[in-house]
Design an enzyme around this catalytic site. Sequence first.
Site, PDB file in Angstrom:
ATOM      1  N   ASP A  83      39.017  20.912  40.033  1.00 24.01           N
ATOM      2  CA  ASP A  83      37.593  20.565  39.955  1.00 24.01           C
ATOM      3  C   ASP A  83      36.763  21.689  40.587  1.00 24.01           C
ATOM      4  OD1 ASP A  83      35.437  18.903  39.417  1.00 24.01           O
ATOM      5  OD2 ASP A  83      35.644  17.748  41.282  1.00 24.01           O
ATOM      6  N   ASN A 265      33.196  12.257  35.640  1.00 19.51           N
ATOM      7  CA  ASN A 265      33.743  12.567  36.967  1.00 19.51           C
ATOM      8  C   ASN A 265      33.310  11.567  38.035  1.00 19.51           C
ATOM      9  OD1 ASN A 265      34.485  14.829  35.537  1.00 19.51           O
ATOM     10  ND2 ASN A 265      33.948  16.259  37.175  1.00 19.51           N
TER      11      ASN A 265
HETATM   12  P1  13P Z   1      30.441  11.782  42.315  1.00 22.56           P
HETATM   13  O1  13P Z   1      30.057  12.384  43.624  1.00 22.56           O
HETATM   14  O2  13P Z   1      29.249  11.114  41.664  1.00 22.56           O
HETATM   15  O3  13P Z   1      31.588  10.881  42.397  1.00 22.56           O
HETATM   16  O4  13P Z   1      30.833  12.981  41.329  1.00 22.56           O
HETATM   17  C1  13P Z   1      32.096  13.559  41.400  1.00 22.56           C
HETATM   18  C2  13P Z   1      32.194  14.826  40.612  1.00 22.56           C
HETATM   19  O5  13P Z   1      31.348  15.186  39.829  1.00 22.56           O
HETATM   20  C3  13P Z   1      33.408  15.619  40.817  1.00 22.56           C
HETATM   21  O6  13P Z   1      33.393  16.808  40.091  1.00 22.56           O
HETATM   22  O1  G3H Z   2      32.596  18.010  43.117  1.00 17.90           O
HETATM   23  C1  G3H Z   2      32.633  17.230  43.997  1.00 17.90           C
HETATM   24  C2  G3H Z   2      33.771  16.346  44.237  1.00 17.90           C
HETATM   25  O2  G3H Z   2      33.271  15.109  44.654  1.00 17.90           O
HETATM   26  C3  G3H Z   2      34.721  16.946  45.229  1.00 17.90           C
HETATM   27  O3  G3H Z   2      34.193  16.896  46.501  1.00 17.90           O
HETATM   28  O4  G3H Z   2      34.518  19.198  47.382  1.00 17.90           O
HETATM   29  O5  G3H Z   2      34.180  17.236  48.913  1.00 17.90           O
HETATM   30  O6  G3H Z   2      36.330  17.502  47.649  1.00 17.90           O
HETATM   31  P1  G3H Z   2      34.848  17.767  47.694  1.00 17.90           P
HETATM   32 ZN    ZN Z   3      31.449  17.688  39.931  1.00 16.40          ZN
END
Ligand code: 13P
Ligand code: G3H
Ligand code: ZN
Length: 337
Positions: A83, A265
């Site tokens: 991600d 997501n």
């Molecule tokens: P949320 O913070 O809304 O759960 O979004 C997560 C996200 O976009 C991870 O890439």
């Molecule tokens: O993109 C955001 C996701 O919620 C991941 O969050 O970078 O705190 O793991 P994080």
């Molecule tokens: Zn995201």
Amino acid sequence: MPLVPMRQILDEAAKKGYGVPHFNVNNMEQAQAIMRGAEEVKSPVIMAASKGALKYSDMLFLRNIMNACIERYPKLPIALHLDHGTSVDICQTAINLGFSSVMMDGSLQEDGKTPRDFDSNIEVTREVVNFTHPLGITVEGELGCLGGIEDGIGSGQEKLTDPNKVKEFVEKTRVDALAVAIGTSHGAYKFKIRPDPDKNLLAMDIIRRIHELCPDLHMVMHGSSSVPQELIAQINKYGGAIPETYGVPLWAIQEGIKAGVRKVNVDTDLRLAVTATIRKYMKEHPNEFDPRKYLEPSREAMKQIIMERYIKFGSAGHAFDYKPMTLEDMKKFYENE
Ligand code: 13P
Ligand code: G3H
Ligand code: ZN
């Protein structure tokens, strides 16, 4: 087996018009909740690790938890996804760890905050596609910027996706999926007022326009937690102090799915579920100190949210519709593209 390329999961979702939730994972309980939920409702799985998750888990631990999911659930198609990769190097690291999909978030510079311009986004995304597709690995790109900054990914300045730039971006980069900015942001603090249908807080018209211009494109909605009000109430009842806040309603996500969103997501909702459960448990069992006692119900609370999303986004029941592809199969697909 079967670790599948995310591209296959999205292609199959497009054929039948459903969306697949992407759930972030940081530890064993989250991974188990995602898998147990998927098994119960028979959904394909997109399990994602952020740079922060890799750091938190020393990489090796999370990689082995993810591999355990594949070993324990050999029949469910599972894509392991990076991600918000903000550099070529972090995408390479994820590939070395065995991921079947990476996000090259070229909307931002390597700091995860400063917006990157269109040409430089194309350049860095194409560079990642050039070395991942020959390995059969999927690439998600991003055009436009999400607004939030609370989790370290986001510019703080929202920049909605310009539908007129999408075709050029996709043709020049050859990404498999594209994250679009329509007014959502990461984290729990998305909207101060409830986003009812008449309020137009989300630019759904951008999604519909992109779908008209690029009907085969798999769009991704980031920042799609719904921030369930009952979880906020539970956190606050048991000592939390979360101000009034609203997330993306499920009906809005379903509208997006009708217009070509294939990956949705979700991270924050699982964090809220864990926190709400643990706060309640601690308050009600002040003498308890075995972490399993509160991690077990928090895993179950996450599983309930997860199953609801699989069902509401439409991926439930589709895990066994197709023969899982290997990365080798996908290599050949890209060679013939
Ligand atoms: P949320 O913070 O809304 O759960 O979004 C997560 C996200 O976009 C991870 O890439
Ligand atoms: O993109 C955001 C996701 O919620 C991941 O969050 O970078 O705190 O793991 P994080
Ligand atoms: Zn995201």
